[in-house]
Design a protein around this motif. Structure first.
Motif, PDB file in Angstrom:
ATOM      1  N   UNK A  98       9.363 -58.528  11.474  1.00 52.18           N
ATOM      2  CA  UNK A  98       8.797 -59.734  10.847  1.00 52.18           C
ATOM      3  C   UNK A  98       9.334 -60.997  11.514  1.00 52.18           C
ATOM      4  N   UNK A  99      10.627 -60.979  11.847  1.00 51.16           N
ATOM      5  CA  UNK A  99      11.222 -62.136  12.516  1.00 51.16           C
ATOM      6  C   UNK A  99      10.601 -62.336  13.890  1.00 51.16           C
ATOM      7  N   UNK A 100      10.397 -61.238  14.626  1.00 49.99           N
ATOM      8  CA  UNK A 100       9.766 -61.348  15.950  1.00 49.99           C
ATOM      9  C   UNK A 100       8.343 -61.887  15.846  1.00 49.99           C
ATOM     10  N   UNK A 101       7.593 -61.442  14.840  1.00 45.59           N
ATOM     11  CA  UNK A 101       6.233 -61.944  14.648  1.00 45.59           C
ATOM     12  C   UNK A 101       6.242 -63.436  14.331  1.00 45.59           C
ATOM     13  N   UNK A 102       7.178 -63.862  13.493  1.00 45.29           N
ATOM     14  CA  UNK A 102       7.264 -65.281  13.144  1.00 45.29           C
ATOM     15  C   UNK A 102       7.638 -66.109  14.374  1.00 45.29           C
ATOM     16  N   UNK A 103       8.564 -65.610  15.188  1.00 46.44           N
ATOM     17  CA  UNK A 103       8.937 -66.330  16.413  1.00 46.44           C
ATOM     18  C   UNK A 103       7.744 -66.461  17.344  1.00 46.44           C
ATOM     19  N   UNK A 104       6.956 -65.399  17.457  1.00 52.09           N
ATOM     20  CA  UNK A 104       5.771 -65.448  18.326  1.00 52.09           C
ATOM     21  C   UNK A 104       4.755 -66.461  17.806  1.00 52.09           C
ATOM     22  N   UNK A 105       4.564 -66.507  16.476  1.00 48.28           N
ATOM     23  CA  UNK A 105       3.635 -67.485  15.893  1.00 48.28           C
ATOM     24  C   UNK A 105       4.109 -68.908  16.159  1.00 48.28           C
ATOM     25  N   UNK A 106       5.402 -69.157  15.962  1.00 48.54           N
ATOM     26  CA  UNK A 106       5.937 -70.500  16.188  1.00 48.54           C
ATOM     27  C   UNK A 106       5.832 -70.889  17.657  1.00 48.54           C
ATOM     28  N   UNK A 107       6.066 -69.939  18.562  1.00 46.64           N
ATOM     29  CA  UNK A 107       5.949 -70.232  19.994  1.00 46.64           C
ATOM     30  C   UNK A 107       4.497 -70.552  20.356  1.00 46.64           C
ATOM     31  N   UNK A 108       3.553 -69.820  19.764  1.00 46.35           N
ATOM     32  CA  UNK A 108       2.138 -70.084  20.027  1.00 46.35           C
ATOM     33  C   UNK A 108       1.734 -71.452  19.495  1.00 46.35           C
TER      34      UNK A 108
END
Length: 120
Positions: A98-108
């Motif tokens: 979940x943390x990795x998905x959130x980081x990817x969303x924020x980076x996008x």
């Protein structure tokens, strides 16, 4: 995910070592057998820290969790500790993803907005 899972594996490394000290008291087990099995499990914990981000790393982590629970045959307290670490492993994998998905969303989102404008 790597940080959470690696932390769980390092904790297991120490628990396996302490369980080996308890297992040495069993007169039916030789010290060489106890330390060979425990040493392999401890080494697996360390090696898994490096490959935990790969799908096979997570699967091997689950195998280690079940082996830790099964070690309760020799050291009964390991039934409980194995279950605790299996729950920690699940939480590490689940929340790590979940943390990795959130980081990817924020980076996008940051890439869409672009760099901040300089205030002059």
């Amino acid at each position: 995910m790597r940080t959470l899972c690696s932390s769980t594996l390092i904790g297991e490394f120490f628990v396996i070592g302490f369980a080996a000290l308890v297992a040495m008291k069993d007169p039916g087990l030789s010290m060489a057998t106890v330390w060979m099995v425990s040493g392999i499990a401890m080494l697996l914990c360390l090696l898994l820290c490096g490959v935990v981000t790969r799908p096979a790393g997570v699967v091997l982590g689950w195998v280690l969790q079940f082996a830790l629970i099964a070690s309760g045959v020799v050291v009964p307290m390991m039934y409980f500790l194995g279950a605790v670490f299996a729950a920690l492993w699940w939480a590490s994998v689940h929340f790590g993803r979940k943390i990795e998905e959130a980081k990817a969303r924020f980076a996008a989102q940051a890439a869409e907005v672009g760099p901040p404008a300089d205030a002059a």
